[in-house]
Motif scaffolding. Sequence first.
Motif, PDB file in Angstrom:
ATOM      1  N   TYR A 212     -17.186  23.609  22.525  1.00  0.00           N
ATOM      2  CA  TYR A 212     -16.483  24.852  22.854  1.00  0.00           C
ATOM      3  C   TYR A 212     -15.020  24.566  23.222  1.00  0.00           C
ATOM      4  CZ  TYR A 212     -15.291  29.065  25.507  1.00  0.00           C
ATOM      5  OH  TYR A 212     -14.676  30.181  25.982  1.00  0.00           O
ATOM      6  N   GLU A 213     -14.845  23.571  24.102  1.00  0.00           N
ATOM      7  CA  GLU A 213     -13.486  23.260  24.555  1.00  0.00           C
ATOM      8  C   GLU A 213     -12.603  22.759  23.422  1.00  0.00           C
ATOM      9  OE1 GLU A 213     -14.253  20.687  27.843  1.00  0.00           O
ATOM     10  OE2 GLU A 213     -15.018  22.378  29.040  1.00  0.00           O
ATOM     11  N   LYS A 215     -12.803  23.742  20.439  1.00  0.00           N
ATOM     12  CA  LYS A 215     -12.709  24.817  19.431  1.00  0.00           C
ATOM     13  C   LYS A 215     -13.415  24.457  18.108  1.00  0.00           C
ATOM     14  CE  LYS A 215      -8.500  26.942  21.279  1.00  0.00           C
ATOM     15  NZ  LYS A 215      -8.878  26.615  22.628  1.00  0.00           N
ATOM     16  N   THR A 218     -18.099  28.468  15.959  1.00  0.00           N
ATOM     17  CA  THR A 218     -17.940  29.810  15.417  1.00  0.00           C
ATOM     18  C   THR A 218     -19.297  30.494  15.582  1.00  0.00           C
ATOM     19  OG1 THR A 218     -17.301  31.062  13.452  1.00  0.00           O
ATOM     20  CG2 THR A 218     -18.515  29.035  13.055  1.00  0.00           C
TER      21      THR A 218
END
Length: 329
Positions: A212-213, A215, A218
């Motif tokens: 998550y951090e 990126k 999705t």
Amino acid sequence: MSSPEPMRRIGLWGAPSCGKTTYLASLFIAAARAKWALVGTDSTATDFMTANTDLLYQRRFPPPTFVIDNMSWILRGTSHRGAHLPGAPAPRPTTIRLDLMDSPGMLFGLGQQPPEDEDDLGYPAEDGKGGGTAASFDELVDRLVGCEGILYLYDPVRERDMGNEFRYFQNVLQRIAQICEEKGMFQGQYLPHKIAVCVTKFDDVRVLRTAYERKYLTYDPADPHRFPVLIPEHAENLYSDLLRVSSGGGAVQVHETIKTFFHRRRIRYFASSAIGFYKDPLAQHFQMRDFSNVQPGEHDDELRIRGPIRPINILEPLLWLGDDGQAAR
Ligand SMILES: Nc1nc2c(ncn2[C@@H]2O[C@H](COP(=O)(O)OP(=O)(O)O)[C@@H](O)[C@H]2O)c(=O)[nH]1
Ligand SMILES: [Mg+2]
């Protein structure tokens, strides 16, 4: 009429407690959902699958296995490779054989004895069956060599605490390389096998937060729950980021070794979870603040599964490995 493909063999390999048994237990569920039949090759394999899948449905994890498991299953289904492309081949029946390479002896090959304090390696020191012998090591490595594909499970959570992945990995890989050398199986500098490097426990807070951090996530707009999905182009990045934060630091060397010994077209990275994410039944979508599907038991310290099982990327690495069309020559 299309003829059935020859059977492809895949070896499932990974350090003790990286999640092999749980992976297999969830494979039955994941395969059935995708209309692939998973069949044991003997009653030991069938009983093992039945018992462990049943445990998952009871929201419990399979117990640790310390004996040498010599078990295989056959996966039968229909391959739709390239179905979205014009002029795609007709769907054809596909058969994949999956061999479990699960033995503490894999760590201590070549007749070495396990060290006195095995606890740091994840086995009970008192277990007489856990030590492994040269024969068992050789036999299991031979079976791995004989597979077209290797499913290598990497558990970043375990590695963070134990930091012995490289020691485990290189012990087996060097032996595989030696046997391939003896048998003239090398293709240039590379082993002939395909390898799926699969980060396990994608549902774990430490693993998902890293993704998550950075990126790397999705979601599928068609998924009503909006569960996070790893962007495939970032699968290798996630693996390598997780290696870098592991405790021993030696784990990074595993990635280098994989890239040295396997052709890049025969390596693919995945992140999988046998159990998937938790979603609060009252919430509309997946919530980043409450997704862990694991919780401590109420009456014992055994971990329990909190909600329904939703396997992630359990079948996919096998189908990629089982597909003979993509391997570099
Ligand atoms: N969060 C999470 N934990 C898992 C998952 N799979 C396995 N585990 C944990 O890892 C432990 C070891 O897994 P196991 O399948 O027994 O590993 P094996 O020794 O490689 O067969 C289990 O008891 C669980 O606590 C998963 O998909 N998600
Ligand atoms: Mg096991």
